[in-house]
Design a protein around this motif. Structure first.
Motif, short mmCIF file in Angstrom:
data_model
loop_
_atom_site.label_atom_id
_atom_site.label_comp_id
_atom_site.label_asym_id
_atom_site.label_seq_id
_atom_site.Cartn_x
_atom_site.Cartn_y
_atom_site.Cartn_z
N MET A 1 42.01 107.28 60.90
CA MET A 1 43.08 107.00 59.98
C MET A 1 42.83 105.69 59.24
SD MET A 1 47.12 106.94 60.63
CE MET A 1 48.03 105.63 59.90
N LEU A 2 42.36 104.69 59.95
CA LEU A 2 42.11 103.40 59.30
C LEU A 2 41.06 103.52 58.20
CD1 LEU A 2 42.25 100.96 62.34
CD2 LEU A 2 44.00 101.39 60.61
N ALA A 3 40.08 104.41 58.39
CA ALA A 3 39.08 104.61 57.35
C ALA A 3 39.74 105.16 56.08
CB ALA A 3 37.99 105.56 57.83
N GLY A 4 40.72 106.04 56.24
CA GLY A 4 41.45 106.56 55.08
C GLY A 4 42.23 105.47 54.37
N LEU A 5 42.83 104.59 55.15
CA LEU A 5 43.57 103.49 54.54
C LEU A 5 42.62 102.52 53.86
CD1 LEU A 5 46.20 102.74 57.33
CD2 LEU A 5 46.58 103.92 55.17
N ASP A 6 41.50 102.20 54.50
CA ASP A 6 40.53 101.30 53.90
C ASP A 6 39.93 101.90 52.64
OD1 ASP A 6 40.95 99.45 55.89
OD2 ASP A 6 39.18 100.03 57.06
N GLY A 7 39.60 103.19 52.70
CA GLY A 7 39.02 103.86 51.56
C GLY A 7 40.04 104.34 50.56
N LYS A 8 41.31 104.15 50.92
CA LYS A 8 42.42 104.55 50.05
C LYS A 8 42.31 106.01 49.67
CE LYS A 8 42.94 99.87 48.40
NZ LYS A 8 42.94 98.93 47.30
N GLY A 9 42.06 106.86 50.66
CA GLY A 9 41.91 108.28 50.39
C GLY A 9 42.50 109.14 51.49
N VAL A 33 46.55 108.69 51.61
CA VAL A 33 47.14 107.39 51.31
C VAL A 33 47.83 107.44 49.95
CG1 VAL A 33 46.57 104.96 50.87
CG2 VAL A 33 45.44 106.20 52.72
N VAL A 34 48.98 106.78 49.85
CA VAL A 34 49.72 106.67 48.58
C VAL A 34 49.47 105.27 48.03
CG1 VAL A 34 51.98 106.73 47.48
CG2 VAL A 34 51.48 108.27 49.39
N LEU A 35 49.07 105.21 46.77
CA LEU A 35 48.76 103.93 46.11
C LEU A 35 49.77 103.64 45.01
CD1 LEU A 35 44.92 104.50 45.62
CD2 LEU A 35 46.06 103.35 47.53
N GLY A 39 46.74 100.05 42.64
CA GLY A 39 45.74 100.48 43.59
C GLY A 39 45.95 99.99 45.01
N GLU A 40 47.11 99.38 45.27
CA GLU A 40 47.42 98.91 46.62
C GLU A 40 48.09 100.02 47.44
OE1 GLU A 40 46.51 95.90 47.92
OE2 GLU A 40 45.42 95.72 46.03
N VAL A 41 47.79 100.03 48.72
CA VAL A 41 48.38 101.02 49.62
C VAL A 41 49.86 100.72 49.79
CG1 VAL A 41 48.37 101.94 51.96
CG2 VAL A 41 46.21 101.35 50.86
N VAL A 42 50.71 101.74 49.53
CA VAL A 42 52.15 101.58 49.70
C VAL A 42 52.70 102.55 50.76
CG1 VAL A 42 52.57 100.63 47.42
CG2 VAL A 42 52.67 103.11 47.76
N GLY A 43 51.86 103.46 51.23
CA GLY A 43 52.31 104.41 52.24
C GLY A 43 51.27 105.49 52.45
N ALA A 44 51.72 106.50 53.15
CA ALA A 44 50.84 107.64 53.41
C ALA A 44 51.72 108.84 53.73
CB ALA A 44 49.91 107.34 54.58
N PHE A 45 51.17 110.02 53.55
CA PHE A 45 51.89 111.23 53.95
C PHE A 45 50.88 112.17 54.58
CE2 PHE A 45 50.27 112.19 49.77
CZ PHE A 45 49.91 113.52 49.83
N GLY A 46 51.39 113.08 55.37
CA GLY A 46 50.48 114.01 56.03
C GLY A 46 51.21 115.02 56.87
N VAL A 47 50.43 115.72 57.67
CA VAL A 47 50.98 116.78 58.51
C VAL A 47 50.24 116.78 59.84
CG1 VAL A 47 49.40 118.54 57.62
CG2 VAL A 47 51.61 119.23 58.55
N GLY A 48 50.92 117.20 60.87
CA GLY A 48 50.30 117.35 62.18
C GLY A 48 50.32 118.83 62.57
N ALA A 49 49.27 119.26 63.25
CA ALA A 49 49.17 120.67 63.64
C ALA A 49 48.61 120.78 65.05
CB ALA A 49 48.27 121.43 62.67
N ASP A 50 49.11 121.76 65.78
CA ASP A 50 48.62 122.08 67.12
C ASP A 50 47.26 122.75 66.97
OD1 ASP A 50 47.97 123.53 69.44
OD2 ASP A 50 50.07 123.86 69.94
N ILE A 51 46.22 122.19 67.58
CA ILE A 51 44.88 122.77 67.49
C ILE A 51 44.34 123.13 68.87
CG2 ILE A 51 44.32 121.71 65.27
CD1 ILE A 51 42.64 119.63 66.88
N ASP A 52 45.25 123.40 69.82
CA ASP A 52 44.83 123.75 71.18
C ASP A 52 43.83 124.91 71.21
OD1 ASP A 52 46.36 121.79 72.36
OD2 ASP A 52 47.96 123.14 73.00
#
Length: 78
Positions: A1-9, A33-35, A39-52
């Protein structure tokens, strides 16, 4: 996740979770990531899924691969 924030993607992460009953489950999170206009990070959105099921299938495939590899090594030795 931190890589996404650092890469802003886009970011992706798999989490191994232990439920209160002791069972192990896998959750995958995928987000972006939401910019702001600057170009500054102001948030993020996403989804979680069960991958058992996917993890169980991957683990079984690896187990079978290791069995096959060991059988090949034994046959080459003989």
């Amino acid at each position: 996740m931190l890589a996404g924030l650092d890469g802003k993607g886009v970011f992706r992460a798999e989490h191994r979770c232990v439920w209160p009953d002791g069972s192990v489950h896998w959750i995958e999170g995928i987000g972006e990531v939401v910019l702001d206009p600057g170009g500054e990070v102001v948030g993020a959105f996403g989804v979680g899924a069960d991958i058992d099921e996917r993890r169980r299938a991957e683990d079984e495939r690896l187990r079978l691969f290791e069995i096959e590899r060991a059988a090949r090594q034994r046959s080459e030795f003989l």
